[in-house]
Design an enzyme around this catalytic site. Structure first.
Site, PDB file in Angstrom:
ATOM      1  N   ILE A  61       2.903  35.885   9.956  1.00  0.00           N
ATOM      2  CA  ILE A  61       3.837  35.577  11.050  1.00  0.00           C
ATOM      3  C   ILE A  61       4.686  36.794  11.406  1.00  0.00           C
ATOM      4  O   ILE A  61       5.397  36.779  12.400  1.00  0.00           O
ATOM      5  CB  ILE A  61       4.768  34.387  10.699  1.00  0.00           C
ATOM      6  N   ASP A  62       4.621  37.852  10.589  1.00  0.00           N
ATOM      7  CA  ASP A  62       5.526  39.000  10.793  1.00  0.00           C
ATOM      8  C   ASP A  62       5.077  39.951  11.907  1.00  0.00           C
ATOM      9  O   ASP A  62       5.877  40.735  12.398  1.00  0.00           O
ATOM     10  CB  ASP A  62       5.656  39.812   9.496  1.00  0.00           C
TER      11      ASP A  62
ATOM     12  N   GLY B 255      -2.006  39.680   5.300  1.00  0.00           N
ATOM     13  CA  GLY B 255      -1.090  40.656   5.885  1.00  0.00           C
ATOM     14  C   GLY B 255      -1.194  42.017   5.216  1.00  0.00           C
ATOM     15  O   GLY B 255      -2.235  42.346   4.617  1.00  0.00           O
TER      16      GLY B 255
ATOM     17  N   GLY C 189      10.554  37.611   8.859  1.00  0.00           N
ATOM     18  CA  GLY C 189       9.961  38.801   9.461  1.00  0.00           C
ATOM     19  C   GLY C 189      10.009  39.999   8.532  1.00  0.00           C
ATOM     20  O   GLY C 189       9.645  41.115   8.906  1.00  0.00           O
TER      21      GLY C 189
ATOM     22  N   LYS D 258      32.075  32.400  27.051  1.00  0.00           N
ATOM     23  CA  LYS D 258      30.887  31.797  26.423  1.00  0.00           C
ATOM     24  C   LYS D 258      31.307  30.739  25.423  1.00  0.00           C
ATOM     25  O   LYS D 258      32.204  30.950  24.610  1.00  0.00           O
ATOM     26  CB  LYS D 258      30.071  32.888  25.722  1.00  0.00           C
TER      27      LYS D 258
ATOM     28  N   ALA E  36     -14.190  28.919  12.272  1.00  0.00           N
ATOM     29  CA  ALA E  36     -15.110  29.683  13.127  1.00  0.00           C
ATOM     30  C   ALA E  36     -15.984  30.616  12.290  1.00  0.00           C
ATOM     31  O   ALA E  36     -17.187  30.751  12.531  1.00  0.00           O
ATOM     32  CB  ALA E  36     -14.306  30.488  14.151  1.00  0.00           C
TER      33      ALA E  36
ATOM     34  N   GLU F 157      16.023  38.321   8.138  1.00  0.00           N
ATOM     35  CA  GLU F 157      16.190  38.231   6.671  1.00  0.00           C
ATOM     36  C   GLU F 157      16.178  39.628   6.040  1.00  0.00           C
ATOM     37  O   GLU F 157      16.739  39.833   4.969  1.00  0.00           O
ATOM     38  CB  GLU F 157      15.066  37.387   6.056  1.00  0.00           C
TER      39      GLU F 157
HETATM   40  O1  F6P Z   1       5.062  37.757   5.248  1.00  0.00           O
HETATM   41  C1  F6P Z   1       5.356  36.485   5.669  1.00  0.00           C
HETATM   42  C2  F6P Z   1       6.682  36.013   5.126  1.00  0.00           C
HETATM   43  O2  F6P Z   1       6.914  34.704   5.598  1.00  0.00           O
HETATM   44  C3  F6P Z   1       7.868  36.922   5.450  1.00  0.00           C
HETATM   45  O3  F6P Z   1       8.354  36.749   6.755  1.00  0.00           O
HETATM   46  C4  F6P Z   1       8.823  36.534   4.362  1.00  0.00           C
HETATM   47  O4  F6P Z   1       9.670  37.625   4.048  1.00  0.00           O
HETATM   48  C5  F6P Z   1       7.935  36.238   3.200  1.00  0.00           C
HETATM   49  O5  F6P Z   1       6.654  35.969   3.729  1.00  0.00           O
HETATM   50  C6  F6P Z   1       8.381  35.067   2.362  1.00  0.00           C
HETATM   51  O6  F6P Z   1       7.539  34.966   1.269  1.00  0.00           O
HETATM   52  P1  F6P Z   1       7.507  33.738   0.255  1.00  0.00           P
HETATM   53  O7  F6P Z   1       6.680  32.661   0.867  1.00  0.00           O
HETATM   54  O8  F6P Z   1       6.882  34.273  -0.961  1.00  0.00           O
HETATM   55  O9  F6P Z   1       8.913  33.259   0.085  1.00  0.00           O
END
Ligand code: F6P
Length: 324
Positions: free
Chosen positions: A127-128, A102, A171, A214, A22, A223
């Site tokens: 994605i975070d 980001g 994240g 359950k 775009a 992570e």
């Molecule tokens: O910032 C996006 C992200 O995918 C995080 O969620 C993750 O901690 C990091 O990047 C992983 O980075 P790499 O691709 O360098 O392993």
């Protein structure tokens, strides 16, 4: 003819290609030439670029990743290299640079804004969803849905064997992605970096869920809370004190970063690009395009540098309350 540079930087996210498409076409319609730098700021430092045209951005709206590729460029922390970047951009007659990325990329963008004569505008791409204060970042919805689909599948097999699963979700340091993945999948426990929980308490919660009948228990582990295998080694012996529950680990990893963007991310990428070019046409500088009260808004990079997003403990508690 004026020139706009564009690059994607840091962790890639689904929807970046929709933004590039775009941005290129709308910029060309407004009489700009568009230069795409490869591998983020590395392409600026090493003069690796190409001219983007209407045709070179065809057939990419549905593709994950980024056609411009990406990197995390450590040389950009060094002022001498930044000076080289500014001179490369000036030699190419770049009037404005659009950075899609980001927090790390926006920190770099802020430096460009402060130190050079090149105008810089950001489009979120992570994605975070951890950039302050925008309500949304490009790629989040796709990652959320990818993790949701993966956990739905894990849950099937967890039920069959009556197992307890630790599922590690991305994240980084912000818990929104794990929290919403857990909410969307009806997971029983979520562990986010913002709130640490005693291991004994976690084992007790699992035992209570099991006693309530359950069949499976899914722990969504951010992570940023712990590495899943370290967490397994901590939890497993404590859990065994309660019963012989079978504990398994699944790390979703980078599958959360890839894949065809959802409709939401394609639209968000497209409209963020529209707003970014509009900002350049209005001579704006030092802002990124974010979403505030559901409206596309220009936000100063400075806000990103000085603030951090937070999530609510109340939602974490609510999730566990309705899980059993
Ligand atoms: O910032 C996006 C992200 O995918 C995080 O969620 C993750 O901690 C990091 O990047 C992983 O980075 P790499 O691709 O360098 O392993």
């Amino acid at each position: 003819m004026k020139r706009i540079g564009v690059l994607t930087s840091g962790g890639d996210s689904p929807g970046m290609n929709a933004a590039i498409r775009a941005l290129t076409r709308y910029a060309i319609d407004n009489n700009f030439k568009v230069i795409g730098f490869f591998k983020g700021l590395k392409g600026v430092l090493d003069n690796e670029y190409t001219e983007l045209t209407d045709r070179s951005v065809s057939g990419i709206i549905e593709r994950g990743g980024t056609i411009l590729q990406s990197s995390r460029e450590p040389r950009f922390f060094d002022y001498n290299f930044r000076k080289l970047a500014y001179s490369n951009l000036n030699n190419l007659n770049i009037d404005a640079l659009v950075i899609i990325g980001g927090n790390g990329s926006f920190n770099a963008a802020y430096k460009i804004f402060k130190e050079s004569n090149i105008k810089v505008i950001g489009i979120t791409g992570t994605i975070d969803n951890d950039i302050y204060p925008t309500e949304y970042t490009l790629g989040y919805d796709t990652a959320l849905n990818t993790a949701k689909e993966a956990i739905d599948k894990i849950r099937d097999t967890a039920y069959s064997f009556e197992r307890v699963f630790i599922v590690e979700v991305m994240g980084r340091d912000y818990g929104q992605l794990p929290l919403e993945v857990a909410l969307a999948t009806g997971s029983e426990i979520v562990l986010v970096p913002e709130f640490k929980v005693d291991i004994e308490e976690i084992a007790q919660k699992i035992h209570i869920f099991k006693q309530k009948g359950k069949k499976h228990v899914i722990i969504v582990l951010s992570e940023g809370y712990s590495n899943a295998y370290d967490f397994y080694n901590q939890l497993n012996p404590v859990l065994k004190k309660y019963s012989d529950y079978e504990l398994k680990v699944s790390v979703l990893g980078h599958i959360q970063r890839g894949g065809s963007p959802t409709a939401k991310d394609r639209i968000f990428g497209t409209l963020s690009a529209y707003k970014a070019i509009d900002a350049i046409l209005k001579n704006q500088n030092g802002y990124y395009v974010g979403l505030i009260n559901n409206k596309y808004t220009l936000i100063p990079f400075e806000e990103v540098i000085n603030n951090k997003k937070t999530i609510s403990q109340e939602l974490v508690n609510f999730l566990e309350e309705i899980a059993g």
